[in-house]
Design a protein around this motif. Structure first.
Motif, PDB file in Angstrom:
ATOM      1  N   GLU A   1       0.837  -1.200   0.000  1.00  0.00           N
ATOM      2  CA  GLU A   1       0.000   0.000   0.000  1.00  0.00           C
ATOM      3  C   GLU A   1       0.869   1.247   0.000  1.00  0.00           C
ATOM      4  OE1 GLU A   1      -3.019   1.863   3.216  1.00  0.00           O
ATOM      5  OE2 GLU A   1      -3.522  -0.161   2.529  1.00  0.00           O
ATOM      6  N   ARG A   2       0.449   2.236  -0.767  1.00  0.00           N
ATOM      7  CA  ARG A   2       1.138   3.531  -0.818  1.00  0.00           C
ATOM      8  C   ARG A   2       0.081   4.621  -0.663  1.00  0.00           C
ATOM      9  NH1 ARG A   2       4.801   0.220  -1.059  1.00  0.00           N
ATOM     10  NH2 ARG A   2       6.221  -0.167  -2.779  1.00  0.00           N
ATOM     11  N   ARG A   3       0.421   5.629   0.104  1.00  0.00           N
ATOM     12  CA  ARG A   3      -0.476   6.780   0.301  1.00  0.00           C
ATOM     13  C   ARG A   3       0.159   8.022  -0.311  1.00  0.00           C
ATOM     14  NH1 ARG A   3      -5.605   5.555   2.102  1.00  0.00           N
ATOM     15  NH2 ARG A   3      -5.437   3.707   3.386  1.00  0.00           N
ATOM     16  N   ASP A   4      -0.637   8.761  -1.047  1.00  0.00           N
ATOM     17  CA  ASP A   4      -0.220  10.034  -1.647  1.00  0.00           C
ATOM     18  C   ASP A   4       1.111   9.933  -2.398  1.00  0.00           C
ATOM     19  OD1 ASP A   4      -2.512  11.325  -0.688  1.00  0.00           O
ATOM     20  OD2 ASP A   4      -1.574  11.675   1.264  1.00  0.00           O
ATOM     21  N   ALA A   5       1.211   8.936  -3.237  1.00  0.00           N
ATOM     22  CA  ALA A   5       2.386   8.806  -4.101  1.00  0.00           C
ATOM     23  C   ALA A   5       2.238   9.786  -5.259  1.00  0.00           C
ATOM     24  CB  ALA A   5       2.495   7.377  -4.615  1.00  0.00           C
ATOM     25  N   LYS A   6       3.331  10.387  -5.646  1.00  0.00           N
ATOM     26  CA  LYS A   6       3.311  11.399  -6.705  1.00  0.00           C
ATOM     27  C   LYS A   6       3.873  10.785  -7.985  1.00  0.00           C
ATOM     28  CE  LYS A   6       4.308  15.660  -5.636  1.00  0.00           C
ATOM     29  NZ  LYS A   6       5.014  16.941  -5.390  1.00  0.00           N
ATOM     30  N   PHE A   7       3.068  10.822  -9.061  1.00  0.00           N
ATOM     31  CA  PHE A   7       3.527  10.285 -10.335  1.00  0.00           C
ATOM     32  C   PHE A   7       4.800  10.986 -10.776  1.00  0.00           C
ATOM     33  CE2 PHE A   7      -0.853   8.776 -10.807  1.00  0.00           C
ATOM     34  CZ  PHE A   7      -0.594   7.472 -11.211  1.00  0.00           C
ATOM     35  N   GLY A   8       5.701  10.188 -11.318  1.00  0.00           N
ATOM     36  CA  GLY A   8       6.988  10.712 -11.750  1.00  0.00           C
ATOM     37  C   GLY A   8       8.015  10.700 -10.638  1.00  0.00           C
ATOM     38  N   HIS A   9       7.585  10.378  -9.405  1.00  0.00           N
ATOM     39  CA  HIS A   9       8.502  10.407  -8.260  1.00  0.00           C
ATOM     40  C   HIS A   9       8.446   9.150  -7.417  1.00  0.00           C
ATOM     41  CE1 HIS A   9       9.396  14.619  -9.015  1.00  0.00           C
ATOM     42  NE2 HIS A   9       8.104  14.800  -9.212  1.00  0.00           N
TER      43      HIS A   9
ATOM     44  N   ASP B   1       8.889   4.727  -7.379  1.00  0.00           N
ATOM     45  CA  ASP B   1       9.414   3.573  -8.083  1.00  0.00           C
ATOM     46  C   ASP B   1       8.491   2.395  -7.823  1.00  0.00           C
ATOM     47  OD1 ASP B   1      11.178   2.092  -9.596  1.00  0.00           O
ATOM     48  OD2 ASP B   1      12.335   1.470  -7.844  1.00  0.00           O
ATOM     49  N   GLU B   2       7.853   1.908  -8.867  1.00  0.00           N
ATOM     50  CA  GLU B   2       6.877   0.834  -8.724  1.00  0.00           C
ATOM     51  C   GLU B   2       7.065  -0.129  -9.885  1.00  0.00           C
ATOM     52  OE1 GLU B   2       4.993  -1.178  -6.807  1.00  0.00           O
ATOM     53  OE2 GLU B   2       4.347   0.687  -5.905  1.00  0.00           O
TER      54      GLU B   2
ATOM     55  N   LYS C   1       6.548  -1.731 -13.322  1.00  0.00           N
ATOM     56  CA  LYS C   1       6.157  -1.013 -14.544  1.00  0.00           C
ATOM     57  C   LYS C   1       4.668  -1.147 -14.843  1.00  0.00           C
ATOM     58  CE  LYS C   1      10.631  -1.356 -16.775  1.00  0.00           C
ATOM     59  NZ  LYS C   1      11.396  -1.906 -17.890  1.00  0.00           N
ATOM     60  N   ALA C   2       4.146  -2.364 -14.726  1.00  0.00           N
ATOM     61  CA  ALA C   2       2.729  -2.575 -15.036  1.00  0.00           C
ATOM     62  C   ALA C   2       1.830  -1.860 -14.034  1.00  0.00           C
ATOM     63  CB  ALA C   2       2.408  -4.069 -15.058  1.00  0.00           C
ATOM     64  N   VAL C   3       2.213  -1.858 -12.758  1.00  0.00           N
ATOM     65  CA  VAL C   3       1.408  -1.178 -11.736  1.00  0.00           C
ATOM     66  C   VAL C   3       1.418   0.321 -11.986  1.00  0.00           C
ATOM     67  CG1 VAL C   3       1.243  -0.622  -9.277  1.00  0.00           C
ATOM     68  CG2 VAL C   3       1.681  -2.975  -9.990  1.00  0.00           C
ATOM     69  N   GLU C   4       2.575   0.877 -12.235  1.00  0.00           N
ATOM     70  CA  GLU C   4       2.649   2.316 -12.482  1.00  0.00           C
ATOM     71  C   GLU C   4       1.847   2.702 -13.724  1.00  0.00           C
ATOM     72  OE1 GLU C   4       5.811   6.002 -12.836  1.00  0.00           O
ATOM     73  OE2 GLU C   4       6.536   4.017 -12.283  1.00  0.00           O
ATOM     74  N   ASP C   5       1.933   1.891 -14.772  1.00  0.00           N
ATOM     75  CA  ASP C   5       1.160   2.170 -15.978  1.00  0.00           C
ATOM     76  C   ASP C   5      -0.341   2.091 -15.691  1.00  0.00           C
ATOM     77  OD1 ASP C   5       1.178   2.579 -18.988  1.00  0.00           O
ATOM     78  OD2 ASP C   5      -0.025   0.750 -18.813  1.00  0.00           O
ATOM     79  N   ALA C   6      -0.773   1.045 -14.994  1.00  0.00           N
ATOM     80  CA  ALA C   6      -2.200   0.879 -14.688  1.00  0.00           C
ATOM     81  C   ALA C   6      -2.715   2.007 -13.806  1.00  0.00           C
ATOM     82  CB  ALA C   6      -2.446  -0.474 -14.021  1.00  0.00           C
ATOM     83  N   LEU C   7      -1.889   2.490 -12.894  1.00  0.00           N
ATOM     84  CA  LEU C   7      -2.301   3.594 -12.022  1.00  0.00           C
ATOM     85  C   LEU C   7      -2.565   4.870 -12.817  1.00  0.00           C
ATOM     86  CD1 LEU C   7       0.056   3.023  -8.961  1.00  0.00           C
ATOM     87  CD2 LEU C   7      -2.441   2.795  -9.000  1.00  0.00           C
ATOM     88  N   ARG C   8      -1.945   4.996 -13.967  1.00  0.00           N
ATOM     89  CA  ARG C   8      -2.177   6.171 -14.821  1.00  0.00           C
ATOM     90  C   ARG C   8      -3.615   6.201 -15.355  1.00  0.00           C
ATOM     91  NH1 ARG C   8       1.907  10.149 -15.164  1.00  0.00           N
ATOM     92  NH2 ARG C   8       3.886   9.099 -14.842  1.00  0.00           N
ATOM     93  N   PHE C   9      -4.259   5.018 -15.471  1.00  0.00           N
ATOM     94  CA  PHE C   9      -5.565   4.921 -16.108  1.00  0.00           C
ATOM     95  C   PHE C   9      -6.697   4.540 -15.162  1.00  0.00           C
ATOM     96  CE2 PHE C   9      -2.331   3.902 -19.324  1.00  0.00           C
ATOM     97  CZ  PHE C   9      -2.591   4.907 -20.239  1.00  0.00           C
ATOM     98  N   ILE C  10      -6.401   4.107 -13.960  1.00  0.00           N
ATOM     99  CA  ILE C  10      -7.424   3.622 -13.036  1.00  0.00           C
ATOM    100  C   ILE C  10      -8.224   4.799 -12.474  1.00  0.00           C
ATOM    101  CG2 ILE C  10      -5.984   3.656 -10.957  1.00  0.00           C
ATOM    102  CD1 ILE C  10      -7.191   0.894 -10.257  1.00  0.00           C
TER     103      ILE C  10
END
Length: 169
Positions: A109-117, A119-120, A122-131
């Protein structure tokens, strides 16, 4: 003393004759090394995609391929509006293998993570862009987009594709 020196030199020479050399971490690889690695990953990806497609065919839920080479349980998922860098998101996810065994008891679990900053995977970070906020999706992720050739050095071995149940909080 000369005997010890002679034996030491002899043993060093005999060891180096059969030793396979590996470049140091961060070292320079030859073109042949890169080609071998590329072919290995290409073959592994083909095998994993075949295995994952067979798994999908036996599921009651439909999965859709994404442009980044993972599957998601929502149609048109990566066609949605994309979240921008520096926006905040809170999320959690559980990891499963393809026997549907949960790998870790507690979700990551991550709280208030800032995109671009952050490290996750690759698939999770990509999916978070669209969820969407509050939405839960299931990702089917090949090992190259998960923990790759090293694993997570805990419970996830190398070259293991994962099922990720991701939720935007």
């Amino acid at each position: 003393m000369k005997k010890i020196l002679f034996i030491s030199v002899l043993s060093l020479l005999s060891c180096s004759k059969n030793a396979q050399t590996h470049p140091p971490v961060g070292g320079v690889l030859t073109q042949n090394d890169l080609d071998v690695s590329r072919n290995r990953m290409k073959n592994l990806n083909t095998q994993e995609r075949t295995h994952m497609q067979e798994w999908i065919n036996n599921q009651p839920v439909k999965y859709y391929p994404t442009q980044l080479n993972y599957w998601v349980s929502t149609q048109g998922f990566d066609q949605r509006q994309r979240r921008q860098d520096n926006t905040l998101i809170s999320y959690s996810y559980d990891l499963y293998d393809f026997d549907e065994t949960k790998i870790y008891d507690e979700p990551i679990e991550r709280r208030d993570a800032k995109f671009g900053h952050f490290d996750e995977l690759k698939a999770v970070e990509d999916a978070l862009r669209f969820i969407h906020d509050g939405e839960e999706v299931t990702l089917l992720v090949p090992s190259s987009l998960a923990y790759g050739t090293y694993g997570d050095e805990k419970k996830i071995d190398n070259d293991i594709p994962l099922i990720i149940k991701l939720k935007a909080l």
